[in-house]
Design a protein around this motif. Structure first.
Motif, PDB file in Angstrom:
ATOM      1  N   THR A  29       4.103   9.347 -19.559  1.00 44.77           N
ATOM      2  CA  THR A  29       3.005   8.185 -19.415  1.00 44.77           C
ATOM      3  C   THR A  29       2.711   8.300 -17.868  1.00 44.77           C
ATOM      4  O   THR A  29       1.816   7.826 -17.226  1.00 44.77           O
ATOM      5  CB  THR A  29       3.240   6.879 -19.746  1.00 44.77           C
ATOM      6  OG1 THR A  29       4.554   6.567 -19.415  1.00 44.77           O
ATOM      7  CG2 THR A  29       3.185   6.978 -21.366  1.00 44.77           C
ATOM      8  N   GLU A  30       3.475   9.237 -17.131  1.00 46.76           N
ATOM      9  CA  GLU A  30       3.431   9.234 -15.674  1.00 46.76           C
ATOM     10  C   GLU A  30       2.972  10.669 -15.366  1.00 46.76           C
ATOM     11  O   GLU A  30       2.798  11.575 -16.115  1.00 46.76           O
ATOM     12  CB  GLU A  30       4.891   8.962 -15.079  1.00 46.76           C
ATOM     13  CG  GLU A  30       5.701   7.818 -15.418  1.00 46.76           C
ATOM     14  CD  GLU A  30       7.036   7.916 -14.950  1.00 46.76           C
ATOM     15  OE1 GLU A  30       7.822   9.075 -14.808  1.00 46.76           O
ATOM     16  OE2 GLU A  30       7.672   6.681 -15.212  1.00 46.76           O
ATOM     17  N   SER A  31       2.776  10.755 -13.979  1.00 43.92           N
ATOM     18  CA  SER A  31       2.632  12.129 -13.367  1.00 43.92           C
ATOM     19  C   SER A  31       3.645  13.131 -13.718  1.00 43.92           C
ATOM     20  O   SER A  31       4.689  12.556 -13.819  1.00 43.92           O
ATOM     21  CB  SER A  31       2.286  12.106 -12.193  1.00 43.92           C
ATOM     22  OG  SER A  31       1.010  10.965 -11.648  1.00 43.92           O
ATOM     23  N   ASN A  55       0.677  -1.390   0.146  1.00 45.37           N
ATOM     24  CA  ASN A  55       0.126   0.111   0.029  1.00 45.37           C
ATOM     25  C   ASN A  55       0.897   1.186  -0.091  1.00 45.37           C
ATOM     26  O   ASN A  55       0.447   2.431  -0.730  1.00 45.37           O
ATOM     27  CB  ASN A  55      -0.970   0.005   1.133  1.00 45.37           C
ATOM     28  CG  ASN A  55      -1.681  -1.002   1.203  1.00 45.37           C
ATOM     29  OD1 ASN A  55      -2.590  -1.471  -0.087  1.00 45.37           O
ATOM     30  ND2 ASN A  55      -2.719  -1.458   2.287  1.00 45.37           N
ATOM     31  N   LEU A  56       1.734   1.070   0.802  1.00 53.26           N
ATOM     32  CA  LEU A  56       2.769   2.390   0.906  1.00 53.26           C
ATOM     33  C   LEU A  56       3.601   2.698  -0.531  1.00 53.26           C
ATOM     34  O   LEU A  56       3.380   3.803  -0.994  1.00 53.26           O
ATOM     35  CB  LEU A  56       3.861   2.336   1.831  1.00 53.26           C
ATOM     36  CG  LEU A  56       4.866   3.316   2.179  1.00 53.26           C
ATOM     37  CD1 LEU A  56       3.964   4.473   2.470  1.00 53.26           C
ATOM     38  CD2 LEU A  56       5.772   3.066   3.048  1.00 53.26           C
ATOM     39  N   ALA A  57       3.887   1.677  -1.058  1.00 58.03           N
ATOM     40  CA  ALA A  57       4.712   1.873  -2.589  1.00 58.03           C
ATOM     41  C   ALA A  57       3.641   2.115  -3.603  1.00 58.03           C
ATOM     42  O   ALA A  57       4.004   3.148  -4.384  1.00 58.03           O
ATOM     43  CB  ALA A  57       5.238   0.402  -2.803  1.00 58.03           C
ATOM     44  N   SER A  58       2.416   1.816  -3.446  1.00 58.75           N
ATOM     45  CA  SER A  58       1.464   2.157  -4.620  1.00 58.75           C
ATOM     46  C   SER A  58       1.054   3.647  -4.202  1.00 58.75           C
ATOM     47  O   SER A  58       0.775   4.290  -5.335  1.00 58.75           O
ATOM     48  CB  SER A  58       0.142   1.353  -4.616  1.00 58.75           C
ATOM     49  OG  SER A  58      -0.411   1.416  -3.340  1.00 58.75           O
ATOM     50  N   SER A  59       1.236   4.152  -2.790  1.00 60.57           N
ATOM     51  CA  SER A  59       0.711   5.377  -2.743  1.00 60.57           C
ATOM     52  C   SER A  59       1.823   6.406  -3.287  1.00 60.57           C
ATOM     53  O   SER A  59       1.406   7.838  -3.486  1.00 60.57           O
ATOM     54  CB  SER A  59       0.423   5.644  -1.203  1.00 60.57           C
ATOM     55  OG  SER A  59       1.786   5.527  -0.508  1.00 60.57           O
ATOM     56  N   TYR A  60       3.098   6.052  -3.705  1.00 64.54           N
ATOM     57  CA  TYR A  60       3.977   6.956  -4.358  1.00 64.54           C
ATOM     58  C   TYR A  60       4.076   6.733  -5.728  1.00 64.54           C
ATOM     59  O   TYR A  60       4.943   5.957  -6.193  1.00 64.54           O
ATOM     60  CB  TYR A  60       5.402   6.608  -3.382  1.00 64.54           C
ATOM     61  CG  TYR A  60       5.364   7.007  -2.035  1.00 64.54           C
ATOM     62  CD1 TYR A  60       5.421   8.563  -1.700  1.00 64.54           C
ATOM     63  CD2 TYR A  60       5.198   6.194  -0.988  1.00 64.54           C
ATOM     64  CE1 TYR A  60       5.520   9.052  -0.369  1.00 64.54           C
ATOM     65  CE2 TYR A  60       5.289   6.747   0.148  1.00 64.54           C
ATOM     66  CZ  TYR A  60       5.174   8.138   0.670  1.00 64.54           C
ATOM     67  OH  TYR A  60       5.482   8.362   1.921  1.00 64.54           O
ATOM     68  N   ALA A  61       3.148   7.432  -6.442  1.00 66.32           N
ATOM     69  CA  ALA A  61       3.131   7.114  -7.705  1.00 66.32           C
ATOM     70  C   ALA A  61       4.519   8.155  -8.529  1.00 66.32           C
ATOM     71  O   ALA A  61       4.928   8.894  -7.858  1.00 66.32           O
ATOM     72  CB  ALA A  61       1.912   7.756  -8.619  1.00 66.32           C
ATOM     73  N   THR A  62       4.913   7.555  -9.601  1.00 65.17           N
ATOM     74  CA  THR A  62       6.140   8.252 -10.018  1.00 65.17           C
ATOM     75  C   THR A  62       5.776   9.574 -10.700  1.00 65.17           C
ATOM     76  O   THR A  62       4.850   9.548 -11.395  1.00 65.17           O
ATOM     77  CB  THR A  62       7.056   7.491 -11.025  1.00 65.17           C
ATOM     78  OG1 THR A  62       7.212   6.118 -10.613  1.00 65.17           O
ATOM     79  CG2 THR A  62       8.080   7.732 -11.793  1.00 65.17           C
ATOM     80  N   THR A  63       6.504  10.484 -10.299  1.00 64.72           N
ATOM     81  CA  THR A  63       6.385  11.719 -11.007  1.00 64.72           C
ATOM     82  C   THR A  63       7.676  12.311 -11.681  1.00 64.72           C
ATOM     83  O   THR A  63       8.588  12.331 -10.939  1.00 64.72           O
ATOM     84  CB  THR A  63       5.921  13.069  -9.937  1.00 64.72           C
ATOM     85  OG1 THR A  63       4.727  12.497  -9.130  1.00 64.72           O
ATOM     86  CG2 THR A  63       5.535  14.322 -10.621  1.00 64.72           C
ATOM     87  N   THR A  64       7.368  12.627 -12.939  1.00 65.08           N
ATOM     88  CA  THR A  64       8.457  13.354 -13.492  1.00 65.08           C
ATOM     89  C   THR A  64       8.583  14.777 -13.588  1.00 65.08           C
ATOM     90  O   THR A  64       7.347  15.279 -14.097  1.00 65.08           O
ATOM     91  CB  THR A  64       8.705  12.650 -15.044  1.00 65.08           C
ATOM     92  OG1 THR A  64       8.511  11.255 -15.313  1.00 65.08           O
ATOM     93  CG2 THR A  64       9.775  13.085 -16.060  1.00 65.08           C
ATOM     94  N   ASP A 108      -2.176  13.633 -15.321  1.00 65.02           N
ATOM     95  CA  ASP A 108      -1.980  14.443 -14.163  1.00 65.02           C
ATOM     96  C   ASP A 108      -0.661  15.182 -14.414  1.00 65.02           C
ATOM     97  O   ASP A 108       0.186  14.964 -14.123  1.00 65.02           O
ATOM     98  CB  ASP A 108      -1.741  13.329 -12.839  1.00 65.02           C
ATOM     99  CG  ASP A 108      -1.242  14.091 -11.493  1.00 65.02           C
ATOM    100  OD1 ASP A 108      -1.746  15.213 -11.539  1.00 65.02           O
ATOM    101  OD2 ASP A 108      -0.798  13.274 -10.718  1.00 65.02           O
ATOM    102  N   ILE A 109      -0.911  16.559 -14.670  1.00 67.25           N
ATOM    103  CA  ILE A 109       0.192  17.406 -15.110  1.00 67.25           C
ATOM    104  C   ILE A 109       0.120  18.649 -13.888  1.00 67.25           C
ATOM    105  O   ILE A 109      -1.227  19.332 -14.014  1.00 67.25           O
ATOM    106  CB  ILE A 109       0.282  17.822 -16.338  1.00 67.25           C
ATOM    107  CG1 ILE A 109       0.507  16.835 -17.336  1.00 67.25           C
ATOM    108  CG2 ILE A 109       1.319  18.936 -16.795  1.00 67.25           C
ATOM    109  CD1 ILE A 109       0.081  17.078 -18.657  1.00 67.25           C
ATOM    110  N   THR A 110       1.114  18.997 -13.298  1.00 66.71           N
ATOM    111  CA  THR A 110       1.112  19.975 -12.409  1.00 66.71           C
ATOM    112  C   THR A 110       2.101  21.154 -12.948  1.00 66.71           C
ATOM    113  O   THR A 110       3.157  20.869 -13.371  1.00 66.71           O
ATOM    114  CB  THR A 110       1.515  19.537 -10.933  1.00 66.71           C
ATOM    115  OG1 THR A 110       0.399  18.715 -10.562  1.00 66.71           O
ATOM    116  CG2 THR A 110       1.524  20.824 -10.017  1.00 66.71           C
TER     117      THR A 110
END
Length: 156
Positions: A59-61, A18-27, A86-88
Motif C-alpha cells: 500500500t506504500e510506494s 511539511n518536511l515529514a509529509s514530503s518523505y513518503a514511506t517506500t518499501t 508508485d512502483i519503481t
C-alpha cells in the motif's frame, strides 16, 4: 520577545509537518531475496514475478531493486490491479533473454506491463539476444515473429 518565539515555534512546527509529509514511506524489494541469480545462467523469471507481486500488493510506494549482474528472464508479465500507484524498478544490472529465440519466439512480448500505472523504470540494460533471430530471418527460413519488450505504447 514572546511574540517572536511564538512565531518561531509555529514556523518550525509547520515546517516539520511539511518536511515529514514530503518523505513518503517506500518499501524496497530486492530480487535477490526472492531467489534471483545475477549470473546470466539461472532463470530468474519467478523471482522477478514474486518481487513484482510483493511490490504490487504494497500500500506504500515500492521499489524493486535489481543489483548489478545479468538476470536471465523468460516471458514475464507484470500485471496490474496494484494497491501501490508508485512502483519503481531500479535496475543496476542487465535483463537477459534466453539465447534460444524459440523460447520467446511465439510470445507477443518478452517483458510486459499490463493494467498498471505509476510504474517507473530507472537504469539498467536489456539484452534480448536478438542476433540469432535476425540471422534466422535473414536466411529466409521459417522463423517466429519474435517477442517485443514494449507493447501498446504510445511514443511522443
Amino acid at each position: 520577545m514572546v511574540k517572536f518565539f511564538s512565531s518561531l515555534f509555529i514556523f518550525l512546527f509547520i515546517s516539520s509537518i511539511n518536511l515529514a509529509s514530503s518523505y513518503a514511506t517506500t518499501t524496497s524489494y530486492n530480487v535477490l531475496r526472492f531467489g534471483a541469480k545475477g549470473n546470466g545462467v539461472a532463470d530468474s523469471t519467478q523471482a522477478f514475478a514474486k518481487a513484482w507481486a510483493a511490490a504490487c500488493a504494497s500500500t506504500e510506494s515500492a521499489t524493486i531493486n535489481v543489483p548489478k549482474g545479468r538476470y536471465l528472464l523468460g516471458y514475464v508479465a507484470f500485471n496490474g490491479d496494484c494497491k501501490s500507484s508508485d512502483i519503481t524498478f531500479r535496475i543496476d544490472g542487465t535483463l537477459v533473454a534466453p539465447a534460444d529465440y524459440c523460447v520467446l519466439g511465439q510470445a507477443d512480448n518478452w517483458l510486459s506491463f499490463e493494467g498498471v500505472s505509476g510504474v517507473s523504470i530507472i537504469g539498467g540494460a536489456l539484452d534480448a539476444k536478438g542476433s540469432s533471430l535476425w540471422a534466422c530471418k535473414a536466411s529466409g527460413t521459417n522463423c517466429p515473429d519474435g517477442a517485443t519488450v514494449l507493447h501498446n505504447c504510445l511514443l511522443f
